[in-house]
Each structure stands twice: as structure tokens, then as C-alpha cells.
Design a protein around this motif. Structure first.
Motif, PDB file in Angstrom:
ATOM      1  N   PRO A  33       0.793  -1.225   0.000  1.00  0.00           N
ATOM      2  CA  PRO A  33       0.000   0.000   0.000  1.00  0.00           C
ATOM      3  C   PRO A  33       0.826   1.276   0.000  1.00  0.00           C
ATOM      4  O   PRO A  33       0.349   2.314  -0.484  1.00  0.00           O
ATOM      5  N   ALA A  34       2.074   1.231   0.506  1.00  0.00           N
ATOM      6  CA  ALA A  34       2.908   2.430   0.500  1.00  0.00           C
ATOM      7  C   ALA A  34       3.219   2.890  -0.917  1.00  0.00           C
ATOM      8  O   ALA A  34       3.454   4.084  -1.152  1.00  0.00           O
ATOM      9  N   ARG A  35       3.219   1.959  -1.874  1.00  0.00           N
ATOM     10  CA  ARG A  35       3.501   2.307  -3.264  1.00  0.00           C
ATOM     11  C   ARG A  35       2.241   2.358  -4.119  1.00  0.00           C
ATOM     12  O   ARG A  35       2.165   3.141  -5.066  1.00  0.00           O
ATOM     13  N   THR A  36       1.262   1.511  -3.839  1.00  0.00           N
ATOM     14  CA  THR A  36       0.087   1.428  -4.707  1.00  0.00           C
ATOM     15  C   THR A  36      -1.064   2.308  -4.248  1.00  0.00           C
ATOM     16  O   THR A  36      -1.926   2.668  -5.050  1.00  0.00           O
ATOM     17  N   GLY A  37      -1.110   2.617  -2.955  1.00  0.00           N
ATOM     18  CA  GLY A  37      -2.230   3.369  -2.404  1.00  0.00           C
ATOM     19  C   GLY A  37      -3.454   2.529  -2.121  1.00  0.00           C
ATOM     20  O   GLY A  37      -4.461   3.040  -1.622  1.00  0.00           O
TER      21      GLY A  37
END
Length: 289
Positions: free
Chosen positions: A138-142
């Protein structure tokens, strides 16, 4: 005995002008094949997958299966911004012989849990009799994967596990509580092979282990032995390597150059290591190779 798989997240080599360096990538594959690790995770974040087109994807999958499959499992990452694109990559990889897949959540635009389930259900159908790992980053994809959503995804017939990147040990424990005991959880935190195992993970997907696998193998062996002093020494070695190379693809490729493996660069807009970083890379190679 506790399961402690080490899957090597493999970088993709590019030439200085940005073109794919297939021979350099194959040299890295051959180097990784000698690591003793349980598997290879190709064309994931470490492999700069957003910057690789379908033709290059096919070339790299074919090469990975040729150079790695005799020595270890090969998990091919197929995640994309849409199910349409991800399914297309599954189809390409299946035609080439891949049977283990991973897919990061869609990224850039926000997705609901219903949208995420539909995305993975479509990929699962395309995977057929293969195996699929959810990739939560989630830190990269949101787009996070909640424990409740993971429990639903685990009911799909070929969804066998998850790779959880930049998630806390508490979040990994929450995943463990939500899914069956045989559902595989891999942490993406290179240094957490032992710590994540204590909260229910079965291993790690580690980019750093693609460069210097020896400390990771030693940590797994020490953990299996139960010797607290050996674990502490091995963990310190892993921490040393991770602190210098970490999830930094230019540093990984600088290490390959220093070791004479491949003379590749990154295609994505990433900063090359400075002189001080290069000196530290040389130090950890000399110490831990």
C-alpha cells in the motif's frame, strides 16, 4: 520445523541508454540460481516491472525459467494497473511455462475492496491450475489489502499466499489470524526473516539476498538451530547488508558490477550511489560474500 523460505527478488538489468540488457539480466539469474535460496521473484518492484513492456516481459520470463527453474521456484509477477493488463501478462507467462504468479494490487487510482476482489478474481481465473500470491504494497500502490479482504481472496481456489511489503509485524499477525494455517505469508522486509516468522510468516521475499545471499542463508540456519547467539550474529550480518543496500536497485546493480556479475543500470528515475555509498557496498561485499 518452522518454514523459512527465502525468495530472491531479482533486479532487471538495463543498458546505460535504457534498453533492456537481456544478457546482463540472464547473468543475474544464473548468479541467483547458485544462492541456495528456495525461490526467485521476478519482475516485481525490484525488477522495475512498471517500466517493462510486454515484449520485454516475455523475454525476461523465458530467460528466468531457463536459467532459474532447474534450481528453485520461479514466481512471476504480473500485477498491473488493470485486470486486463495483468491477465494478458499471465497468459504470456503461462505460454512460456510459468506456474507460480504474484500480482500487486492495481495502483495509481484508488480501488474499493469490491474492485480489488474483482481484479484478483480475474487474475485467478487466468492463472488456472497455477498458484497465485496477492502482493500487498500500500505504501507504493495506495490500495491496501485488509485482513477481511485477504480472507475472501484466500477462498479463491489458486490463491495460496501473500507478499506483504512495508507492513508491520502487527499487520502480518493480523493477516495470519484471518487466513487458514496453510496460507503462505511472505514479508517483503529483508531483515525480518526471523521476526516475521514469530508472528506467522513462512518466509521473506528479499531483494538484498539477490546480491549477497550468504547472510540470509546463515540466518535461516541459525534460526533452525535455536542457538540465540548464532541468531544474533547472523541477524547482525543481515542488518549490516540491508543497511547498506536495502531496497535500492541502483545499489544492487552497483554491487553486481563490483562483483563482476553484470554491468547494468536502472531504467526508472533512480539516483546512482555516491562515492561513500560505493565504498560501503565494497565493504559489505568483502565482509559477507
Amino acid at each position: 520445523m518452522t518454514r523459512r523460505d527465502i525468495l530472491t527478488a531479482v533486479p532487471t538489468s538495463f543498458l546505460a541508454d535504457g534498453r533492456l540488457d537481456l544478457e546482463g539480466s540472464r547473468a543475474i539469474f544464473r548468479y541467483v540460481a547458485e544462492s541456495g535460496n528456495e525461490g526467485a521473484f521476478v519482475l516485481g518492484t525490484t525488477g522495475e516491472f512498471p517500466a517493462v513492456d510486454d515484449a520485454e516481459f516475455a523475454e525476461l520470463v523465458e530467460a528466468a525459467l531457463a536459467d532459474l527453474a532447474h534450481a528453485m521456484r520461479v514466481v512471476v509477477h504480473v500485477g498491473a494497473t488493470s485486470a486486463f493488463e495483468a491477465v494478458r501478462r499471465v497468459q504470456i507467462a503461462r505460454r512460456l511455462g510459468a506456474r507460480e504468479f504474484a500480482a500487486v494490487t492495481p495502483y495509481y487510482l484508488p480501488s474499493s475492496e469490491a474492485g480489488l476482489f474483482a481484479y484478483f478474481a480475474a487474475i485467478s481465473e487466468a492463472v488456472g491450475d497455477g498458484q497465485l500470491y496477492v502482493y500487498a504494497y500500500p505504501a507504493r500502490t495506495g490500495n491496501p489489502v485488509s485482513p477481511e479482504l485477504l480472507a475472501r481472496l484466500a477462498e479463491l481456489p489458486n490463491v495460496v499466499g501473500i507478499k506483504a511489503s512495508e507492513l508491520s509485524l502487527e499487520q502480518i499477525a493480523a493477516y495470519r489470524a484471518a487466513v487458514p494455517a496453510d496460507f503462505v505469508i511472505y514479508t517483503g522486509a529483508d531483515r525480518d526473516l526471523v521476526a516475521a516468522g514469530e508472528v506467522g510468516a513462512q518466509g521473506v521475499v528479499s531483494g538484498v539476498s539477490s546480491v549477497l545471499p550468504k547472510p540470509f542463508r546463515a540466518l535461516a540456519a541459525a534460526a533452525d538451530s535455536g542457538d540465540a547467539d548464532a541468531i544474533a550474529r547472523a541477524q547482525a550480518a543481515v542488518d549490516d547488508v540491508v543497511s547498506v543496500i536495502g531496497g535500492d536497485m541502483p545499489r544492487m546493480k552497483a554491487a553486481y558490477r563490483a562483483m563482476g556479475v553484470a554491468d547494468g543500470r536502472c531504467r526508472m528515475a533512480l539516483d546512482e550511489p555516491d562515492a561513500a555509498a560505493l565504498a560501503e557496498i565494497d565493504r559489505v561485499i568483502a565482509t559477507h560474500r
